[in-house]
Design a protein around this motif. Structure first.
Motif, short mmCIF file in Angstrom:
data_model
loop_
_atom_site.label_atom_id
_atom_site.label_comp_id
_atom_site.label_asym_id
_atom_site.label_seq_id
_atom_site.Cartn_x
_atom_site.Cartn_y
_atom_site.Cartn_z
N TYR A 1 0.83 -1.21 0.00
CA TYR A 1 0.00 0.00 0.00
C TYR A 1 0.87 1.26 0.00
O TYR A 1 0.56 2.24 -0.68
N PRO B 1 3.03 2.34 -3.70
CA PRO B 1 2.36 3.19 -4.71
C PRO B 1 1.97 4.56 -4.17
O PRO B 1 1.94 5.54 -4.94
N ILE B 2 1.70 4.67 -2.87
CA ILE B 2 1.40 5.98 -2.30
C ILE B 2 2.62 6.89 -2.41
O ILE B 2 2.52 8.07 -2.82
N LEU C 1 -5.75 9.49 -5.34
CA LEU C 1 -4.67 8.51 -5.19
C LEU C 1 -4.91 7.61 -3.99
O LEU C 1 -4.81 6.37 -4.09
N TYR C 2 -5.22 8.20 -2.85
CA TYR C 2 -5.47 7.40 -1.65
C TYR C 2 -6.72 6.55 -1.81
O TYR C 2 -6.75 5.39 -1.37
N THR D 1 -6.00 3.55 -4.21
CA THR D 1 -5.09 2.59 -3.56
C THR D 1 -5.81 1.81 -2.46
O THR D 1 -5.60 0.60 -2.31
N GLU D 2 -6.66 2.49 -1.71
CA GLU D 2 -7.41 1.82 -0.65
C GLU D 2 -8.37 0.79 -1.22
O GLU D 2 -8.49 -0.33 -0.70
N SER E 1 -6.38 -2.20 -2.46
CA SER E 1 -5.84 -2.96 -1.33
C SER E 1 -6.92 -3.79 -0.66
O SER E 1 -6.71 -4.97 -0.34
#
Length: 654
Positions: A255, A258-259, A316-317, A320-321, A324
């Protein structure tokens, strides 16, 4: 199927319904509550001792699989332990150094971001003029900006800001102290964190080296009388906690990478810092990822004149969340932690109150240990009930609770979920009938009022009616095959015969609950293609059962939930056969299985068959056979009849 076959079949019937009380669960007593309060107080007061122990134990759980992996590769035990521990703590030290460097760099650049922050707040204030909250926010930001600017000027030109008026010099009275005491006051705050870290390292090393010895001592201390249960608890705890920590570390790393790359590509300063903080904060359940997102969003607000960068960081967050949670975690996690979502939140609050931020990060693995304790130790079974995610009620218990509450709609929703994997006959056999048997048991114990009995019966009939659409779908299943066979229900355990051309009447034997069981059986018979109808138990006593619709019916099945119904069943069977000698009459009585109540043989009551489940009742009811005749019982004492008067007069004249 002849009488002998039916008698033999009835002897081999299993007991599909058992109304046991379930697994033993320790109740929460006053003594248990006092013990829990005492343990919490001890943990709070002695946190300086227990925090290093807990941290060492969890690190040992995490590193144990790595040590085992190295041992399988012929690495000596001491070398494997030292290699795993040194690698882990070197990674932690490197992480700390990188974070400290990034934080120092961020602190130096904070004054350069104030102009954009003030400009954005002014824009918000102008857009929402008249809004008191925005006005207060604007003035607060202006004051903060002015204070930062003043401090910056003072630090650059200290001579320009010297006061024109001479102020009195402050006088400080210093008492002389022992040099050793002064040195101790300076060094102890610096040494304490390093001493704790060193203690944790030593504890982890010895826990890994003496892992087998500690396990044996623990078994000898608490579980020598039950080696199986103690061993299972230790294996379960080690597997769950170790796998959770390792997999969570892998997930957080996948996680954070990529952040960090995404923030760097967007031009956010100190992208490595935010990625590392996200990696650590995601150990905090639910809120960790949100906390890790706030600071980069604030920084995006500070460095860019427009709002687009803030939006891109949020996207972005969010992406990604989602990836994930829906891809990475299901792929890596082979098993869940065994905690309910509410338990995770409550445990986070409790452990953060107990041990602060470190307790917040350790809340999930520590609570997993408590759940494992409750799962394997009966005295602490309430912990598994309160914190675990396993269903605490069996499906039939849950159905009975919904029927008692008069909520057939929720019961129907649960039934539809169950029927996604099972057929209707299996649902009624495994869930519906056991639920009705719970109601019958409560009725016999006298804990249910007549109104409650009527409510359960009416709710059950509504449930059967709500499932009629599913019954129609199953009836047409052979004619219209499913589009996705992989999602179709599993094949029923018993292949029921085709009911085409058969006409069956299902009747409740003694009460409303029996009527509900008859309705379930009738719906199963309809699925098999038979013409099935139902009648109430009250129709059996109305005009000597003459009110029953027996025209065109070839089989009648009477349902009894009460196992002590042999005499009543015999009366009904004989009455029905006298009304229509060509009628086949069967009995569904699940509790008369030789365990709960004595087994009833079909020939004892002149029945064609006796079944102990809906599946067996449907199988026997749809199988053609000659009806059993009612036996004429010879009377042992002949009734005396009075002689005709003519004969007596003749004898007198003679």
């Amino acid at each position: 199927m002849n009488e002998a076959d039916l008698s033999t079949a009835s002897k081999g019937l299993a007991a599909p319904y058992q109304t046991t009380d379930g697994d033993f669960r320790s109740k929460i007593t006053g003594r248990t509550i006092l013990i829990l309060i005492g343990v919490a107080v001890v943990l709070r007061v002695g946190q300086e001792i227990f925090v290093p122990l807990a941290l060492s134990l969890l690190l040992a759980f995490t590193l144990a699989p790595i040590v085992s992996f190295l041992r399988k590769r012929s690495v000596p035990k001491i070398a494997a332990v030292l290699l795993a521990v040194v690698s882990a703590f070197c990674a932690i030290a490197l992480f700390s150094i990188v974070v400290a460097t990034q934080v120092a760099n961020l602190a130096e650049n904070i004054p350069t971001y104030q102009r954009n922050i003030v400009a954005k707040v002014h824009a918000l204030a102008q857009a929402g003029s008249g809004n008191g909250v925005l006005d207060h926010l604007s003035r607060a930001v202006e004051r903060v900006g002015a204070e930062i600017q003043t401090r910056a000027v003072e630090s650059q030109n200290p001579s320009d800001t010297a006061p024109s008026v001479r102020e009195p010099l402050p006088v400080e009275i210093v008492t002389r102290s022992d040099p050793l005491q002064t040195l101790g006051n300076l060094l102890l705050p610096l040494i304490s964190p390093f001493a704790t870290a060193g203690l944790v390292v030593v504890l982890v090393i010895f826990m890994l080296l003496e892992r087998e010895e500690l396990r044996d001592r623990f078994i000898r201390l608490v579980g020598l009388g039950d080696l199986h249960r103690t061993t299972a608890a230790l294996q379960d705890a080690g597997k769950r906690v170790g796998k959770y920590l390792l997999m969570q570390l892998v997930v957080n790393t996948l996680y954070a990478v990529p952040i960090s790359i995404g923030l760097w590509a967007l031009g956010i300063p100190n992208a490595i810092l935010w990625g590392l903080l996200t990696l650590v904060l995601r150990f905090v359940p639910y809120i960790g990822a949100v906390i890790g997102m706030i600071l980069p969003l604030f920084l995006a607000l500070a460095i860019a004149p427009s709002w687009s960068l803030v939006i891109w960081v949020g996207v972005l967050y969010l992406v990604t969340e989602l990836v994930s949670n829906n891809v990475v975690e299901p792929w890596l996690y082979g098993a869940h932690t065994g905690l309910s979502p509410l338990a995770i939140i409550i445990s986070a609050i409790f452990w953060s109150w107990l041990w602060g931020p470190l307790g917040l990060m350790l809340s999930t693995p520590l609570t997993v240990c408590l759940v494992v304790l409750g799962r394997h130790v009966p005295q602490f079974g309430f912990l598994d009930v309160l914190l675990g995610n396993e269903p605490v009620l069996e499906p039939h218990e849950k159905l009975y609770q919904r029927l008692l509450s008069g909520d057939p709609n929720e019961a129907s929703d649960n039934a539809e979920e169950y029927l996604e994997e099972e057929y209707l006959v299996d649902y009624y056999d495994k869930v519906g009938m056991p639920a009705l048997l719970l109601g019958e048991s409560d009725r016999q114990r006298g804990v249910m009022t007549e109104a409650q009995i009527a409510l359960v019966a009416a709710s059950s009939l509504t449930l059967v009616e709500n499932l009629s659409d599913i019954a129609v779908e199953e009836e047409n299943e052979e004619e219209e095959p499913a589009e996705n066979p992989s999602k179709s229900p599993t094949v029923p355990e018993t292949d029921l015969p085709d009911g085409e051309g058969r006409s069956v009447l299902c009747i409740g034997g003694r009460g409303g609950l029996d009527d509900a069981a008859a309705a379930m059986l009738s719906q199963v018979l309809e699925v098999q293609g038979a013409v099935a109808r139902t009648a109430s138990h009250s129709d059996l006593v109305a005009r000597g059962a003459l009110a029953l619709p027996l025209e065109g019916v070839d089989t009648v099945i009477v349902t009894f939930l009460n196992g002590n119904s042999k005499s009543r069943a015999r009366q009904i069977v004989r009455r029905l056969k006298r009304l229509k000698p060509s009628l086949r009459v069967g009995i569904l009585i699940p509790t008369a299985n030789g365990q709960d109540f004595p087994r009833i043989e079909p020939l004892e009551i002149d029945a064609d068959f006796i079944s102990s489940s809906i599946t067996q009742a449907a199988e026997f009811g749809l199988t053609p056979s000659a009806p059993v005749s009612v036996k004429v019982v010879a009377r042992k004492i002949a009734r005396k009849r009075s002689q005709p008067k003519v004969q007596s007069e003749v004898s007198a004249s003679d």
